[in-house]
Design a protein around this motif. Structure first.
Motif, PDB file in Angstrom:
ATOM      1  N   PHE A 114       0.822  -1.569   0.164  1.00 40.88           N
ATOM      2  CA  PHE A 114       0.031  -0.063   0.537  1.00 40.88           C
ATOM      3  C   PHE A 114       0.814   1.760  -0.104  1.00 40.88           C
ATOM      4  CE2 PHE A 114       0.518  -1.045   4.328  1.00 40.88           C
ATOM      5  CZ  PHE A 114       1.288  -0.221   4.944  1.00 40.88           C
ATOM      6  N   THR A 115       0.143   2.128  -0.962  1.00 41.35           N
ATOM      7  CA  THR A 115       1.191   3.735  -0.030  1.00 41.35           C
ATOM      8  C   THR A 115       0.246   4.397   0.613  1.00 41.35           C
ATOM      9  OG1 THR A 115       1.413   3.831  -2.808  1.00 41.35           O
ATOM     10  CG2 THR A 115       1.457   5.800  -1.782  1.00 41.35           C
ATOM     11  N   VAL A 116       1.042   5.539   1.385  1.00 46.42           N
ATOM     12  CA  VAL A 116       0.057   6.177   2.450  1.00 46.42           C
ATOM     13  C   VAL A 116       1.151   6.745   2.754  1.00 46.42           C
ATOM     14  CG1 VAL A 116       1.748   5.333   4.168  1.00 46.42           C
ATOM     15  CG2 VAL A 116       0.011   5.859   4.868  1.00 46.42           C
ATOM     16  N   GLY A 117       0.585   8.518   1.765  1.00 45.00           N
ATOM     17  CA  GLY A 117       1.306   9.833   1.430  1.00 45.00           C
ATOM     18  C   GLY A 117       2.388   8.997   0.735  1.00 45.00           C
ATOM     19  N   ALA A 118       3.700   9.342   1.026  1.00 47.56           N
ATOM     20  CA  ALA A 118       4.784   9.641  -0.130  1.00 47.56           C
ATOM     21  C   ALA A 118       5.591   8.000   0.030  1.00 47.56           C
ATOM     22  CB  ALA A 118       6.036  10.743  -0.115  1.00 47.56           C
ATOM     23  N   VAL A 119       5.098   7.004   0.463  1.00 49.40           N
ATOM     24  CA  VAL A 119       4.951   6.115   1.540  1.00 49.40           C
ATOM     25  C   VAL A 119       5.184   4.979   0.910  1.00 49.40           C
ATOM     26  CG1 VAL A 119       6.696   5.159   3.217  1.00 49.40           C
ATOM     27  CG2 VAL A 119       6.579   6.887   3.204  1.00 49.40           C
ATOM     28  N   THR A 120       5.555   4.418  -0.039  1.00 44.35           N
ATOM     29  CA  THR A 120       4.696   2.334  -0.465  1.00 44.35           C
ATOM     30  C   THR A 120       5.484   2.121   0.393  1.00 44.35           C
ATOM     31  OG1 THR A 120       4.434   3.457  -2.346  1.00 44.35           O
ATOM     32  CG2 THR A 120       4.500   1.215  -1.911  1.00 44.35           C
ATOM     33  N   VAL A 121       5.046   1.087   1.281  1.00 43.11           N
ATOM     34  CA  VAL A 121       4.935  -0.298   1.651  1.00 43.11           C
ATOM     35  C   VAL A 121       4.663  -1.579   1.589  1.00 43.11           C
ATOM     36  CG1 VAL A 121       4.411  -1.170   4.654  1.00 43.11           C
ATOM     37  CG2 VAL A 121       4.616   1.569   3.732  1.00 43.11           C
ATOM     38  N   VAL A 122       5.478  -2.639   1.784  1.00 45.86           N
ATOM     39  CA  VAL A 122       5.456  -3.638   1.396  1.00 45.86           C
ATOM     40  C   VAL A 122       5.717  -4.431   2.486  1.00 45.86           C
ATOM     41  CG1 VAL A 122       5.990  -5.493  -0.491  1.00 45.86           C
ATOM     42  CG2 VAL A 122       6.380  -3.174  -1.301  1.00 45.86           C
ATOM     43  N   ALA A 123       5.007  -5.522   2.932  1.00 45.39           N
ATOM     44  CA  ALA A 123       5.451  -6.960   3.414  1.00 45.39           C
ATOM     45  C   ALA A 123       5.091  -7.899   2.743  1.00 45.39           C
ATOM     46  CB  ALA A 123       4.201  -6.578   4.950  1.00 45.39           C
ATOM     47  N   ASN A 124       5.965  -9.318   3.601  1.00 41.73           N
ATOM     48  CA  ASN A 124       6.164 -10.244   2.831  1.00 41.73           C
ATOM     49  C   ASN A 124       5.565 -10.981   4.264  1.00 41.73           C
ATOM     50  OD1 ASN A 124       5.808 -13.073   1.814  1.00 41.73           O
ATOM     51  ND2 ASN A 124       8.053 -12.529   1.048  1.00 41.73           N
ATOM     52  N   THR A 125       4.732 -11.425   4.349  1.00 47.50           N
ATOM     53  CA  THR A 125       4.084 -12.823   5.956  1.00 47.50           C
ATOM     54  C   THR A 125       3.568 -14.342   5.418  1.00 47.50           C
ATOM     55  OG1 THR A 125       2.066 -12.587   4.498  1.00 47.50           O
ATOM     56  CG2 THR A 125       2.338 -10.738   6.634  1.00 47.50           C
ATOM     57  N   GLY A 126       4.277 -13.797   4.098  1.00 45.14           N
ATOM     58  CA  GLY A 126       4.122 -15.377   3.306  1.00 45.14           C
ATOM     59  C   GLY A 126       6.088 -16.648   3.612  1.00 45.14           C
ATOM     60  N   THR A 148       9.640 -10.406   5.926  1.00 43.55           N
ATOM     61  CA  THR A 148       9.957  -8.901   6.319  1.00 43.55           C
ATOM     62  C   THR A 148       9.275  -7.918   5.304  1.00 43.55           C
ATOM     63  OG1 THR A 148      12.373 -10.121   5.457  1.00 43.55           O
ATOM     64  CG2 THR A 148      11.758  -7.260   4.717  1.00 43.55           C
ATOM     65  N   THR A 149       9.232  -6.417   6.037  1.00 41.76           N
ATOM     66  CA  THR A 149       8.374  -5.235   5.911  1.00 41.76           C
ATOM     67  C   THR A 149       9.900  -4.034   4.850  1.00 41.76           C
ATOM     68  OG1 THR A 149       6.909  -6.251   6.854  1.00 41.76           O
ATOM     69  CG2 THR A 149       6.846  -3.035   6.317  1.00 41.76           C
ATOM     70  N   VAL A 150       9.215  -3.506   3.875  1.00 43.91           N
ATOM     71  CA  VAL A 150      10.085  -2.603   3.522  1.00 43.91           C
ATOM     72  C   VAL A 150       9.159  -1.186   2.826  1.00 43.91           C
ATOM     73  CG1 VAL A 150      11.765  -3.964   2.378  1.00 43.91           C
ATOM     74  CG2 VAL A 150       9.456  -3.140   0.934  1.00 43.91           C
ATOM     75  N   TRP A 151       9.805  -0.279   3.783  1.00 45.38           N
ATOM     76  CA  TRP A 151       9.255   1.454   3.793  1.00 45.38           C
ATOM     77  C   TRP A 151      10.002   1.698   2.206  1.00 45.38           C
ATOM     78  CZ3 TRP A 151       7.952   4.328   8.312  1.00 45.38           C
ATOM     79  CH2 TRP A 151       7.534   4.449   8.365  1.00 45.38           C
ATOM     80  N   LEU A 152       9.454   1.760   0.069  1.00 48.96           N
ATOM     81  CA  LEU A 152      10.327   2.723  -0.057  1.00 48.96           C
ATOM     82  C   LEU A 152       9.293   4.632  -0.506  1.00 48.96           C
ATOM     83  CD1 LEU A 152       8.985  -0.465  -1.156  1.00 48.96           C
ATOM     84  CD2 LEU A 152      11.338   0.358  -2.295  1.00 48.96           C
ATOM     85  N   THR A 153      10.150   4.847  -1.558  1.00 45.08           N
ATOM     86  CA  THR A 153       9.761   6.442  -1.415  1.00 45.08           C
ATOM     87  C   THR A 153      10.326   6.575  -3.349  1.00 45.08           C
ATOM     88  OG1 THR A 153      11.865   7.528  -0.646  1.00 45.08           O
ATOM     89  CG2 THR A 153      10.105   7.194   0.740  1.00 45.08           C
ATOM     90  N   GLY A 154       8.949   7.772  -3.710  1.00 51.19           N
ATOM     91  CA  GLY A 154      10.199   8.256  -4.922  1.00 51.19           C
ATOM     92  C   GLY A 154       9.387   7.188  -6.350  1.00 51.19           C
ATOM     93  N   ALA A 155       8.287   7.107  -6.181  1.00 46.19           N
ATOM     94  CA  ALA A 155       8.368   5.768  -7.374  1.00 46.19           C
ATOM     95  C   ALA A 155       9.501   5.497  -8.481  1.00 46.19           C
ATOM     96  CB  ALA A 155       7.043   5.792  -7.829  1.00 46.19           C
ATOM     97  N   ALA A 156       9.893   4.706  -8.860  1.00 47.87           N
ATOM     98  CA  ALA A 156      10.534   4.797  -9.803  1.00 47.87           C
ATOM     99  C   ALA A 156       9.455   4.914 -11.213  1.00 47.87           C
ATOM    100  CB  ALA A 156      10.771   3.287 -10.027  1.00 47.87           C
TER     101      ALA A 156
END
Length: 576
Positions: A525-537, A568-576
């Motif tokens: 999901f994206t929240v504000g300027a941050v995209t969060v990706v979580a792998n629960t598998g 693992t969960t990561v936060w990313l900014t500035g879509a490529a």
């Protein structure tokens, strides 16, 4: 993509005229508590300044700068009021004083001043459902006759049966055993019974009595006058009992505090809302946006949201979220439900993973056996995870939680990655639920072990004497604050990074937009300027090009990584 927009707050009514009323209150929607990260301090286990083995207010004062550096907005203090400590302070004998084991009122005033100087607000735990049996009111009730005004402050009832030898109903205590205790009258004969939903030393108040209501409004003002910024309300779904006190048979698979498919007749009654509307009016007399937060174990979330309507409390703990497994579909469902339910009444959702009543999420999220709330863990428990694997999942869960819009609560020590202490010996345990169930429930001691501050020393910096009210594990030094401070990749530095980015990007006030079409077990999901990706598998997955990596729960995942490992969960900014 699906966008979730929390509703805007309803207009706040003008506060009544008072010498304490602010001239220019914050505009509705901008109040501090809507975005706050609040850190729970369990006083007896935070830091001990005098070396007696029990944490205290001076110790908390010493530790406040570390919390300010962590990046939280407020501290919530679990009970420190005068108490015989039969339930770790949740049995209050004097609501207007500090228990000597924790310090003095002067220490409390100094704590508030220090916190405010550091930019931290102070929230006090208030226990209104019941008092200690040592409270002067209850002692007066025991000395008085049935039907007296003194007994009317509590729930005294005649017993059933010809001789009154059976309790008034079949209710069980949350801590195990029956919820009624019979007293001896002044002449020594068996007499009435009194209700205690918790321990027998915690008699329930009768909140239909106007004297009880007036007393607690005065207690609120006592602490507000000392600069307290708000109250966490213990058992906020209790206080009012179903009329007639009918019998009830609980579902044995549900947690001890309610929140299941059917409320017990002593939880979740509609009459509590009248109490909180009155308390809301009391807080409006004061400046500084004072707050009430509900410990309300009710479901579904749409019903819990009734506790935070505009004229009641400001926050309620999101227990359905804390009770959700590390599973992408389940997490998405509870996040959507939370934002919709709380947003519908103009309140922020709150997010919480651990507290003093729950098995620490560092352990809990990786358990492989059922563990109902309140059961705890001990040497005979099964399904205990390997600590390092469990820590990775917990870091991922925390990284997900701290990106979500609204407020968040942290429990002391989770920023250090502390696990539940499982191997406490029976003779060291102090939770009343352990004794009332003859050891069937281990209870909550495992999440209450004192904090390690220094990597070495007999008590790891909790104090200088080495004394500790609960024994500290021998390997506690590896989790100590000193061992993690400034260490890249440590859990402490992960929390600092996340809290900094959360504030910098205004995530608490942002809108959440889901990214569809993810691999099984993945949330994005994206929240504000941050995209969060979580792998629960359980398998690595491709990491889409959502931008540059700014935070990762797994230190081995760096910017440009193509794969996202499990847990693992990561936060990313500035879509490529």
């Amino acid at each position: 993509m699906t966008e979730i927009r929390p509703a805007s707050a309803a207009a706040v009514a003008a506060a009544p005229a008072s010498h304490r009323t602010p001239a220019a209150p914050t505009a509705p929607g901008d109040e501090w508590w809507r975005s706050a990260v609040i850190y729970q301090i369990y006083p007896r286990s935070f830091r001990d300044a005098n070396g007696d083995g029990i944490g205290d207010l001076p110790g908390i004062i010493d530790g406040l700068p570390a919390l300010a550096r962590l990046g939280v907005d407020a501290v919530w203090l679990s009970p420190f009021m005068t108490s015989p400590q039969r339930d770790a302070g949740y049995d209050v004998a004097d609501y207007r004083d500090v228990d000597p084991i924790f310090g003095t009122l002067a220490d409390y005033d100094r704590l508030v001043a220090t916190a405010h100087a550091l930019g931290l607000r102070v929230i006090v735990d208030l226990v209104p459902n019941h008092s200690s049996s040592d409270h002067p009111w209850f002692q007066a009730a025991l000395a008085a006759a049935p039907g007296s005004p003194e007994r009317a402050r509590y729930l005294f009832r005649d017993g059933r049966g010809v001789d009154g030898s059976e309790p008034p109903n079949n209710w069980d205590s949350v801590f195990g055993g029956r919820a009624w205790t019979r007293v001896s009258e002044a002449d020594g004969t068996p007499g009435q019974w009194y209700l205690h939903v918790f321990d027998s030393t915690q008699p329930d108040f009768d909140w239909t009595n106007p004297e009880v209501r007036a007393e607690f409004e005065d207690i609120l003002r006592f602490w507000l006058d000392r600069g307290t910024d708000g109250f966490r309300v213990d058992v906020a779904h209790g206080m009012i009992k179903e009329e007639g006190l009918p019998d009830f048979v609980p579902n044995p698979s549900e947690g001890s505090m309610g929140g299941g498919e059917q409320d017990p007749p002593f939880f979740g009654q509609d009459g509590v809302h009248e109490i909180y509307r009155a308390w809301h009016r009391v807080l409006e007399e004061y400046d500084g946006e004072r707050v009430l937060c509900a410990e309300a174990w009710v479901s579904p979330l749409s019903r819990m949201a009734r506790w935070v309507r505009p004229d009641e409390m400001q926050q309620a703990f999101n227990f359905p979220y804390s009770g959700t497994d590390w599973d992408a579909a389940a997490l998405r469902s509870v996040i959507d439900e939370s934002l919709a339910a709380f947003g519908a009444v103009g309140a922020p959702s709150t997010w919480v993973l651990s507290n003093h009543d729950l098995v620490r999420h560092t352990t809990r999220l990786s358990l492989t056996a059922e563990n109902p709330q309140g059961a705890g863990l001990g040497p005979r428990s099964v399904g205990i995870p390997e600590p390092e694997q469990a820590l990775g999942r917990a870091r991922a869960a925390s990284s997900l939680m701290l990106a979500l819009p609204g407020g968040a609560y942290l429990y002391q020590g989770e920023e250090l990655g502390l696990p539940e202490v499982v191997d406490l010996p029976d003779e060291a345990r102090q939770d009343p639920s352990f004794f009332r169930t003859n050891g069937e429930r281990y209870g909550r001691d495992g999440c209450r072990v004192p904090l390690p501050w220094e990597a070495t020393g007999a008590a790891f910096g909790f104090n200088d004497s080495g004394a500790s009210w609960l024994p500290m594990p021998g390997d506690w030094g590896r989790y100590a604050r000193s061992a993690q401070d400034g260490v890249e990749g440590s859990t402490l530095e992960l929390y600092r990074t996340l809290l900094h980015l959360r504030r910098e990007h205004g995530l608490a006030h942002a809108h959440l937009v889901w990214h569809e079409g993810q691999a099984p077990g993945v949330l994005a999901f994206t929240v504000g300027a941050v995209t969060v990706v979580a792998n629960t598998g359980s398998n690595p997955v491709s990491l889409p090009g959502y931008g540059s990596l700014v935070a990762s729960s797994d230190p081995s995942v760096t910017d440009g990584a193509e794969l996202l490992p499990p847990d693992t969960t990561v936060w990313l900014t500035g879509a490529a």
